[in-house]
Design a protein around this motif. Structure first.
Motif, mmCIF file in Angstrom:
data_model
loop_
_atom_site.group_PDB
_atom_site.id
_atom_site.type_symbol
_atom_site.label_atom_id
_atom_site.label_comp_id
_atom_site.label_asym_id
_atom_site.label_seq_id
_atom_site.Cartn_x
_atom_site.Cartn_y
_atom_site.Cartn_z
ATOM 1 N N ASP A 1 -3.447 3.515 16.379
ATOM 2 C CA ASP A 1 -2.904 4.428 15.607
ATOM 3 C C ASP A 1 -1.444 4.141 14.647
ATOM 4 O O ASP A 1 -1.046 4.208 14.064
ATOM 5 C CB ASP A 1 -3.304 6.182 16.522
ATOM 6 C CG ASP A 1 -4.627 6.935 15.810
ATOM 7 O OD1 ASP A 1 -5.086 5.918 15.285
ATOM 8 O OD2 ASP A 1 -4.340 7.650 16.437
ATOM 9 N N LYS A 2 -0.827 4.136 16.337
ATOM 10 C CA LYS A 2 0.546 3.662 15.827
ATOM 11 C C LYS A 2 0.639 2.088 15.234
ATOM 12 O O LYS A 2 1.697 1.700 14.154
ATOM 13 C CB LYS A 2 1.609 3.410 16.922
ATOM 14 C CG LYS A 2 1.826 4.721 18.132
ATOM 15 C CD LYS A 2 2.811 4.274 19.044
ATOM 16 C CE LYS A 2 3.362 5.395 19.615
ATOM 17 N NZ LYS A 2 4.156 5.472 20.042
ATOM 18 N N ALA A 3 -0.672 1.536 15.118
ATOM 19 C CA ALA A 3 -0.198 -0.012 14.962
ATOM 20 C C ALA A 3 -1.107 0.304 13.274
ATOM 21 O O ALA A 3 -0.473 -0.662 12.088
ATOM 22 C CB ALA A 3 -1.152 -1.348 15.846
ATOM 23 N N ARG A 4 -1.874 0.906 12.712
ATOM 24 C CA ARG A 4 -2.054 2.227 11.399
ATOM 25 C C ARG A 4 -1.027 1.872 11.391
ATOM 26 O O ARG A 4 -0.607 1.529 9.769
ATOM 27 C CB ARG A 4 -3.411 2.051 11.195
ATOM 28 C CG ARG A 4 -5.102 1.208 12.295
ATOM 29 C CD ARG A 4 -5.613 2.203 11.325
ATOM 30 N NE ARG A 4 -7.079 1.856 12.587
ATOM 31 C CZ ARG A 4 -7.244 2.452 13.836
ATOM 32 N NH1 ARG A 4 -6.362 3.254 14.341
ATOM 33 N NH2 ARG A 4 -8.049 2.075 14.287
ATOM 34 N N LYS A 5 0.009 2.659 11.457
ATOM 35 C CA LYS A 5 0.983 3.668 10.932
ATOM 36 C C LYS A 5 1.725 2.577 10.524
ATOM 37 O O LYS A 5 2.600 2.743 9.573
ATOM 38 C CB LYS A 5 1.570 4.618 11.776
ATOM 39 C CG LYS A 5 3.058 5.674 11.076
ATOM 40 C CD LYS A 5 3.049 6.098 11.765
ATOM 41 C CE LYS A 5 2.246 7.664 12.310
ATOM 42 N NZ LYS A 5 2.954 8.590 12.614
ATOM 43 N N ALA A 6 2.027 1.324 11.713
ATOM 44 C CA ALA A 6 3.333 0.301 11.534
ATOM 45 C C ALA A 6 2.823 -0.359 10.067
ATOM 46 O O ALA A 6 3.852 -1.143 9.528
ATOM 47 C CB ALA A 6 3.871 -0.076 12.549
ATOM 48 N N SER A 7 1.639 -0.669 10.226
ATOM 49 C CA SER A 7 0.676 -1.289 8.903
ATOM 50 C C SER A 7 1.285 -0.850 7.841
ATOM 51 O O SER A 7 1.213 -1.266 6.640
ATOM 52 C CB SER A 7 -0.422 -1.719 9.234
ATOM 53 O OG SER A 7 -1.344 -2.453 8.214
ATOM 54 N N ARG A 8 0.555 0.167 8.006
ATOM 55 C CA ARG A 8 0.938 1.119 5.991
ATOM 56 C C ARG A 8 2.238 0.941 5.806
ATOM 57 O O ARG A 8 2.750 1.438 4.518
ATOM 58 C CB ARG A 8 0.630 2.313 7.063
ATOM 59 C CG ARG A 8 -0.378 3.231 5.189
ATOM 60 C CD ARG A 8 -1.298 4.559 5.815
ATOM 61 N NE ARG A 8 -0.021 5.561 7.189
ATOM 62 C CZ ARG A 8 -0.995 5.345 7.940
ATOM 63 N NH1 ARG A 8 -2.097 4.610 7.957
ATOM 64 N NH2 ARG A 8 -1.088 6.148 8.490
ATOM 65 N N ARG A 9 3.084 1.181 6.899
ATOM 66 C CA ARG A 9 4.481 1.445 6.490
ATOM 67 C C ARG A 9 5.477 0.031 6.318
ATOM 68 O O ARG A 9 6.271 0.428 5.384
ATOM 69 C CB ARG A 9 4.903 2.196 7.821
ATOM 70 C CG ARG A 9 5.589 3.318 8.566
ATOM 71 C CD ARG A 9 6.059 3.701 9.499
ATOM 72 N NE ARG A 9 6.232 5.005 9.468
ATOM 73 C CZ ARG A 9 6.531 5.663 10.473
ATOM 74 N NH1 ARG A 9 6.805 5.305 11.252
ATOM 75 N NH2 ARG A 9 6.480 6.532 10.682
ATOM 76 N N ALA A 10 4.700 -0.896 6.669
ATOM 77 C CA ALA A 10 4.729 -2.570 6.094
ATOM 78 C C ALA A 10 4.639 -2.475 5.154
ATOM 79 O O ALA A 10 5.364 -2.935 3.911
ATOM 80 C CB ALA A 10 4.408 -3.481 7.124
ATOM 81 N N ARG A 11 3.507 -2.423 4.248
ATOM 82 C CA ARG A 11 3.037 -2.276 3.531
ATOM 83 C C ARG A 11 3.727 -1.561 2.453
ATOM 84 O O ARG A 11 4.422 -1.791 1.349
ATOM 85 C CB ARG A 11 1.861 -2.476 2.908
ATOM 86 C CG ARG A 11 0.809 -2.256 1.513
ATOM 87 C CD ARG A 11 -0.065 -1.634 1.682
ATOM 88 N NE ARG A 11 0.278 -0.238 1.456
ATOM 89 C CZ ARG A 11 -0.595 0.130 2.045
ATOM 90 N NH1 ARG A 11 -2.100 0.343 2.566
ATOM 91 N NH2 ARG A 11 -0.325 1.863 2.400
ATOM 92 N N ASN A 12 4.165 -0.478 2.268
ATOM 93 C CA ASN A 12 5.155 0.251 2.250
ATOM 94 C C ASN A 12 5.836 0.170 1.705
ATOM 95 O O ASN A 12 7.025 0.139 0.309
ATOM 96 C CB ASN A 12 4.501 1.929 2.035
ATOM 97 C CG ASN A 12 3.311 2.657 2.201
ATOM 98 O OD1 ASN A 12 2.225 2.007 1.014
ATOM 99 N ND2 ASN A 12 3.021 3.315 2.639
ATOM 100 N N TRP A 13 6.786 -0.350 3.005
ATOM 101 C CA TRP A 13 8.030 -0.842 2.017
ATOM 102 C C TRP A 13 8.965 -1.730 1.387
ATOM 103 O O TRP A 13 9.248 -2.213 0.963
ATOM 104 C CB TRP A 13 9.059 -0.694 3.614
ATOM 105 C CG TRP A 13 9.799 0.669 4.462
ATOM 106 C CD1 TRP A 13 9.609 1.291 5.461
ATOM 107 C CD2 TRP A 13 10.462 1.622 4.411
ATOM 108 N NE1 TRP A 13 9.668 2.856 5.229
ATOM 109 C CE2 TRP A 13 10.714 2.525 4.478
ATOM 110 C CE3 TRP A 13 11.573 1.116 3.089
ATOM 111 C CZ2 TRP A 13 12.067 3.835 4.073
ATOM 112 C CZ3 TRP A 13 12.491 1.569 2.914
ATOM 113 C CH2 TRP A 13 12.939 3.334 3.532
#
Length: 109
Positions: free
Chosen positions: A71-83
């Protein structure tokens, strides 16, 4: 017909139904999410304040995945994309403003 036979309306007899989690997708659990590392590096070059945040989150994706924190990996991926997308949007706006400003200055002599 004996008394231990299954009633005709329920398949499998008197067993309770199997609980199935409909929110678990085996394909998502098998492969790590995209890290957007190259995108983070490019956005750090374009606009560094938000690009660094994208780069840090992109570097966390594989580390979280390897430790089993999916879950943290998916959240970090989403944040990397959004930023990264925010960095790109800011860079495009700044580029348009600079081109517009320099063209007005050129036309005014």
């Amino acid at each position: 017909m004996s008394s231990s036979a299954a009633p005709s309306g329920t398949p499998g007899g008197s067993r309770s139904p199997v609980n199935v989690n409909v929110h678990t997708y085996p394909a998502q659990l098998q492969y790590p999410p995209r890290s957007y590392l190259v995108f983070g590096i490019l956005m750090t070059i374009c606009f560094w304040p938000t690009g660094i945040v994208a780069l840090v989150n992109a570097s966390r994706v594989n580390a979280h995945w390897k430790t089993g924190q999916h879950d943290k990996a998916r959240k970090a991926s989403r944040r990397a994309r959004n930023w990264g997308l925010w960095s790109l949007a800011i860079w495009v706006v700044v580029l348009v403003v600079v081109v517009f400003w320099s063209s007005i200055a050129y036309l005014n002599g």
